[in-house]
Write an enzyme that holds these catalytic residues in place. Structure first.
Site, short mmCIF file in Angstrom:
data_model
loop_
_atom_site.label_atom_id
_atom_site.label_comp_id
_atom_site.label_asym_id
_atom_site.label_seq_id
_atom_site.Cartn_x
_atom_site.Cartn_y
_atom_site.Cartn_z
N ASP A 48 0.82 -1.21 0.00
CA ASP A 48 0.00 0.00 0.00
C ASP A 48 0.85 1.26 0.00
O ASP A 48 2.02 1.25 0.41
CB ASP A 48 -0.88 0.04 1.25
CG ASP A 48 -2.08 -0.87 1.17
OD1 ASP A 48 -2.13 -1.72 0.26
OD2 ASP A 48 -2.97 -0.75 2.04
N HIS A 194 3.90 -2.32 2.98
CA HIS A 194 3.93 -0.97 2.42
C HIS A 194 5.24 -0.76 1.67
O HIS A 194 6.32 -0.99 2.25
CB HIS A 194 3.79 0.07 3.53
CG HIS A 194 2.49 0.00 4.28
ND1 HIS A 194 2.27 -0.93 5.27
CD2 HIS A 194 1.34 0.71 4.15
CE1 HIS A 194 1.04 -0.77 5.73
NE2 HIS A 194 0.45 0.20 5.07
#
Length: 226
Positions: A48, A194
């Site tokens: 993400d 991430h």
């Protein structure tokens, strides 16, 4: 005074209730996706908040070295800032998902604004990739309400959450991030990482090694769900 204290407390409870790390009744009722079938030892790595000019290339290099494919939920404003990185993600065989344009907390946002966030990100991705429009989407922080889920569905998106959170954003060493993932992974898991964190590329290497020891296959979200 009690009334003033109740406001932040209510917001905090709302955040916890709507946070993607917790699966709730409306997820079951409205069909949000937190994992794939538990019958097959296949898992998905997801990233993400990118693309990031410093760390996304390192994540891509690591995935290439390991021979793995993953899913990247990208932020539209960053897609516009770094379109070449998004094109590279697709060129190297990875999957893209929509992570909204401004990375807002959506449960407190009107449906019309949610639709605009998704549409602007779709347009940015299409510009960067020569026309690709992702089918998958993930709300920032996993934050969703019934209204959010309906807005995603109206935009033609499958809302994808996760069932294993690496917490790599906390800045822990790579081995601790990997240990957390490997101690929680199950068949069908969708793993949250991430590509904006400096320790994530090394954590990915250790996670991949541990998954192989546990006889897990790694693929994109769409392939694991299929």
């Amino acid at each position: 005074m009690l009334g003033l204290l109740a406001v932040p407390a209510a917001v905090g409870l709302s955040y916890l209730f709507c946070y993607g790390g917790f699966e709730g009744p409306f997820d079951w009722a409205m069909g949000t996706t937190t994992h794939a079938s538990r019958d097959r030892r296949r898992v998905a790595l997801t990233f993400d908040d990118g693309p990031d000019p410093d760390h996304t290339p390192r994540v891509l290099d690591m995935l290439a070295a390991l021979g793995l494919k993953a899913t990247f939920f990208v932020v539209g404003s960053k897609v516009d800032a770094y379109p070449d990185l998004v094109a590279r993600i697709v060129r190297e065989g990875h999957e893209l998902g929509n992570h909204t344009y401004h990375h807002r907390y959506l449960p407190l946002t009107r449906s019309r604004t949610v639709a605009d966030e998704l549409a602007r990100t779709d347009a940015a991705i299409a510009r960067a990739t020569g026309g690709l429009v992702p089918r998958l989407a993930r709300p920032p922080y996993g934050g969703r309400s019934p209204r959010t889920v309906k807005a995603f569905a109206a935009a033609g998106k499958q809302l994808v959450l996760w069932d294993v959170n690496s917490f790599d954003w906390k800045g822990k060493p790579a081995d601790q991030v990997a240990d957390r993932v490997l101690s929680r992974v199950r068949p069908g898991s969708i793993i949250l990482l991430h590509d904006v964190c400096p320790e994530t590329p090394e954590a990915v290497r250790q996670i991949a090694e541990g998954l192989r020891v546990q006889a897990f296959e790694v693929d994109t979200v769409s392939n694991v769900l299929a």
